[in-house]
Design a protein around this motif. Sequence first.
Motif, PDB file in Angstrom:
ATOM      1  N   SER A  32      20.447 105.760  32.915  1.00  0.00           N
ATOM      2  CA  SER A  32      19.533 104.984  32.084  1.00  0.00           C
ATOM      3  C   SER A  32      18.084 105.222  32.477  1.00  0.00           C
ATOM      4  N   LYS A  33      17.202 105.169  31.485  1.00  0.00           N
ATOM      5  CA  LYS A  33      15.765 105.253  31.705  1.00  0.00           C
ATOM      6  C   LYS A  33      15.145 103.879  31.943  1.00  0.00           C
ATOM      7  N   VAL A  34      15.959 102.841  31.869  1.00  0.00           N
ATOM      8  CA  VAL A  34      15.458 101.472  32.090  1.00  0.00           C
ATOM      9  C   VAL A  34      15.292 101.238  33.591  1.00  0.00           C
ATOM     10  N   PRO A  35      14.174 100.676  34.024  1.00  0.00           N
ATOM     11  CA  PRO A  35      14.021 100.371  35.455  1.00  0.00           C
ATOM     12  C   PRO A  35      15.197  99.561  35.992  1.00  0.00           C
ATOM     13  N   PHE A  36      15.670  99.986  37.159  1.00  0.00           N
ATOM     14  CA  PHE A  36      16.850  99.373  37.771  1.00  0.00           C
ATOM     15  C   PHE A  36      16.455  98.760  39.109  1.00  0.00           C
ATOM     16  N   PHE A  37      16.934  97.549  39.381  1.00  0.00           N
ATOM     17  CA  PHE A  37      16.552  96.855  40.599  1.00  0.00           C
ATOM     18  C   PHE A  37      17.785  96.333  41.335  1.00  0.00           C
ATOM     19  N   THR A  38      17.723  96.349  42.641  1.00  0.00           N
ATOM     20  CA  THR A  38      18.744  95.730  43.482  1.00  0.00           C
ATOM     21  C   THR A  38      18.165  94.435  44.041  1.00  0.00           C
ATOM     22  N   PHE A  39      18.968  93.386  44.056  1.00  0.00           N
ATOM     23  CA  PHE A  39      18.480  92.056  44.424  1.00  0.00           C
ATOM     24  C   PHE A  39      19.126  91.563  45.711  1.00  0.00           C
ATOM     25  N   GLY A  40      18.503  90.557  46.287  1.00  0.00           N
ATOM     26  CA  GLY A  40      19.023  89.951  47.501  1.00  0.00           C
ATOM     27  C   GLY A  40      20.345  89.252  47.261  1.00  0.00           C
ATOM     28  N   ASP A 120      23.509  74.332  30.731  1.00  0.00           N
ATOM     29  CA  ASP A 120      23.968  73.403  29.689  1.00  0.00           C
ATOM     30  C   ASP A 120      24.393  74.086  28.393  1.00  0.00           C
ATOM     31  N   LEU A 121      24.464  75.424  28.388  1.00  0.00           N
ATOM     32  CA  LEU A 121      24.883  76.223  27.235  1.00  0.00           C
ATOM     33  C   LEU A 121      23.873  76.231  26.084  1.00  0.00           C
ATOM     34  N   ILE A 122      22.713  75.612  26.286  1.00  0.00           N
ATOM     35  CA  ILE A 122      21.686  75.570  25.245  1.00  0.00           C
ATOM     36  C   ILE A 122      20.375  76.186  25.733  1.00  0.00           C
ATOM     37  N   HIS A 123      19.931  75.755  26.902  1.00  0.00           N
ATOM     38  CA  HIS A 123      18.699  76.293  27.480  1.00  0.00           C
ATOM     39  C   HIS A 123      19.047  77.554  28.280  1.00  0.00           C
ATOM     40  N   TRP A 124      18.816  78.702  27.655  1.00  0.00           N
ATOM     41  CA  TRP A 124      19.170  79.977  28.295  1.00  0.00           C
ATOM     42  C   TRP A 124      17.943  80.596  28.942  1.00  0.00           C
ATOM     43  N   ARG A 125      18.137  81.115  30.130  1.00  0.00           N
ATOM     44  CA  ARG A 125      17.080  81.817  30.852  1.00  0.00           C
ATOM     45  C   ARG A 125      17.420  83.297  30.899  1.00  0.00           C
ATOM     46  N   ASP A 126      16.495  84.135  30.450  1.00  0.00           N
ATOM     47  CA  ASP A 126      16.725  85.575  30.450  1.00  0.00           C
ATOM     48  C   ASP A 126      16.673  86.128  31.863  1.00  0.00           C
ATOM     49  N   LEU A 127      17.574  87.066  32.133  1.00  0.00           N
ATOM     50  CA  LEU A 127      17.609  87.802  33.383  1.00  0.00           C
ATOM     51  C   LEU A 127      17.535  89.291  33.073  1.00  0.00           C
ATOM     52  N   PRO A 128      17.229  90.122  34.062  1.00  0.00           N
ATOM     53  CA  PRO A 128      17.211  91.572  33.816  1.00  0.00           C
ATOM     54  C   PRO A 128      18.579  92.090  33.356  1.00  0.00           C
ATOM     55  N   TYR A 129      18.576  93.270  32.772  1.00  0.00           N
ATOM     56  CA  TYR A 129      19.828  93.886  32.343  1.00  0.00           C
ATOM     57  C   TYR A 129      20.796  93.942  33.515  1.00  0.00           C
ATOM     58  N   ALA A 130      22.072  93.669  33.222  1.00  0.00           N
ATOM     59  CA  ALA A 130      23.064  93.514  34.290  1.00  0.00           C
ATOM     60  C   ALA A 130      23.834  94.804  34.578  1.00  0.00           C
ATOM     61  N   ILE A 131      24.438  95.394  33.550  1.00  0.00           N
ATOM     62  CA  ILE A 131      25.256  96.599  33.742  1.00  0.00           C
ATOM     63  C   ILE A 131      24.657  97.728  32.910  1.00  0.00           C
ATOM     64  N   TYR A 132      24.377  98.839  33.584  1.00  0.00           N
ATOM     65  CA  TYR A 132      23.728  99.996  32.974  1.00  0.00           C
ATOM     66  C   TYR A 132      24.765 101.089  32.704  1.00  0.00           C
ATOM     67  N   PRO A 133      24.554 101.898  31.661  1.00  0.00           N
ATOM     68  CA  PRO A 133      25.476 103.008  31.414  1.00  0.00           C
ATOM     69  C   PRO A 133      25.381 104.089  32.489  1.00  0.00           C
ATOM     70  N   ASN A 134      26.502 104.732  32.742  1.00  0.00           N
ATOM     71  CA  ASN A 134      26.695 105.834  33.696  1.00  0.00           C
ATOM     72  C   ASN A 134      27.854 105.457  34.629  1.00  0.00           C
ATOM     73  N   PRO A 135      28.990 106.156  34.527  1.00  0.00           N
ATOM     74  CA  PRO A 135      29.219 107.411  33.811  1.00  0.00           C
ATOM     75  C   PRO A 135      29.410 107.256  32.303  1.00  0.00           C
ATOM     76  N   GLU A 136      29.657 106.044  31.833  1.00  0.00           N
ATOM     77  CA  GLU A 136      29.822 105.838  30.399  1.00  0.00           C
ATOM     78  C   GLU A 136      28.496 106.052  29.682  1.00  0.00           C
ATOM     79  N   ASP A 137      28.563 106.383  28.401  1.00  0.00           N
ATOM     80  CA  ASP A 137      27.344 106.600  27.630  1.00  0.00           C
ATOM     81  C   ASP A 137      26.737 105.287  27.155  1.00  0.00           C
ATOM     82  N   ARG A 138      27.597 104.279  26.863  1.00  0.00           N
ATOM     83  CA  ARG A 138      27.133 102.968  26.420  1.00  0.00           C
ATOM     84  C   ARG A 138      28.067 101.908  26.996  1.00  0.00           C
TER      85      ARG A 138
END
Length: 545
Positions: A32-40, A120-138
């Motif tokens: 992927s060309k999307v920036p990828f990060f590892t977290f604590g 609470d299933l209503i107030h959603w907080r966005d997080l970075p992308y979780a699973i990136y492609p490779n070896p799969e294409d999508r």
Amino acid sequence: MQNHATRHTVLGCLLTGILLSPSVSAQESRVSKVPFFTFGTTLEEQEKQLKTNPLLKRFKVSSQELAKDHHRPTYHYVSPEGIMNDPNGLCFWQGRWHMFYQGFPPEDPRVHWGHAVSTDLIHWRDLPYAIYPNPEDRVYSGSTFVEPNRVIAMYHGVGSGSMVATSSDPLLLNWSKVTGKPVIPIPKPGEKLPYNVFDPAIWKKGDQYYCVLAGQRPVGPGGKLIRALFLFRSPDLANWQYLHPFIENDGYGMVGDDGACPYFWPIGDKGKYILLHFSHMSGGKYMLGDYDQVNDKFIVTDGGNFNHGPMLPNGVHAPSAYPDGKGGIVTIFNVNEGKTDKTWGRIMSLPRLLTLDENGKLLQEPIGDLASLRSKKVTLAETALPANQEIVLPTVSGNALEMHAVIDPKNSPTIELNLLRSPGKEEYTRILFYKNGGFWDRSEVKNVQYSAISIDNSNASTLEGVRSRVPETASVLLKEGELVDLRIFVDKSIVEVFVNGRQCVAVRMYPGRNDSQGVSIRAHGSPATLKTLEAWQMENLFANP
């Protein structure tokens, strides 16, 4: 089957990571060309990292820009950037709900799993992308299974096969792919397999993992394709053995349906199971039945639809689901668009709680802290509805509303509610309740007459390029003398209607006029009574992303 109703929250991800290198070789072309990060690995570390995460900063800017669109919802979840498709891997982990979805990052618009979290299933907080492609294409659709020490995601990797990934950190930000390659590979050129390799659902029985893969078999009338799911078993998530087709006695699908986006789990307290899935012909669907755990077969005894017409346009699409820990199933769908939009389009439905009544029939109602979004309230007292007279409700208006209406139809065959109505009725969306206007159920000795609920969006928009949908019409059973109880959610370009906790219809629409916000009611043919009506203006969740 082990109980995986472990609970969890989601807060965020951040940069301790490295940007993946551009693709060069055939293998690298899937990176992927999307920036990828590892977290604590602690919540404190992750929250600190999220405060400066470049993707989250980008999401905030994008959300603010997209929020200018008149049709973008205010309290239904929508991707913070770009278009969005199926919800995936809904789960509850360490006190928080996690929802993943098919996201299309702008710098690499192949599907990645987007990620949001809620308490609470209503107030959603966005997080970075979780699973990136490779070896799969999508990274396509799949489900999760929660164990005490980790969350397992199994999904379809386009061009590769069934993939398994695991995460155990507080916010499910770091994912590791089991074996680094498909655990059930797609067939090689010329190879013929007795099963399809497509969307999976995963569970555990005893010390063995099980999954079903969606697909079709040419065993319908005249050799036509019909829905099928194929069962596999594994001791370790890496090595899977094919067993056999999973479904028996399936009389609840159309010829040509497939079983995409499946989710299989117990429901209720009487040993029943539900298999949620999606058809690329007819949208969201379900089957109910018995799990023969000796022969590992699902014996279907009932079934039905969440989408009541063609998949497109404006229809209810694919489900993602997870148990509520009390015998019910929480499910979220994506809802299709009805106009061409290159910046965004599909949105998520409100979460629904699925349960069974005393007769084993499916019930569905909205779930989540919707009350926290309510602001200005209007209450109408009992109101007579003369025959064939449209009554405009001047104190009830808006394009982001929750309404609760209780109606006694008496002898009126049809009650009509118009929403998103312009003053001159150039635009309006019709909700129609047909008393005893649904199907006759002749499947048992005692025939039963159903009523019907319908949403008609054919007059909802005067804009060029907006597509109408065949009226979305579903049967709903009301007892003799039972009042009609409607919970209606209006949110800019979607209307969802829950009827007596037994049925739900949802449709997209795109009013072109700013004054298309009125509400009216009409009893056809014979007088009726509006017993009560409560309406709330709903707060905008995305006003300050």
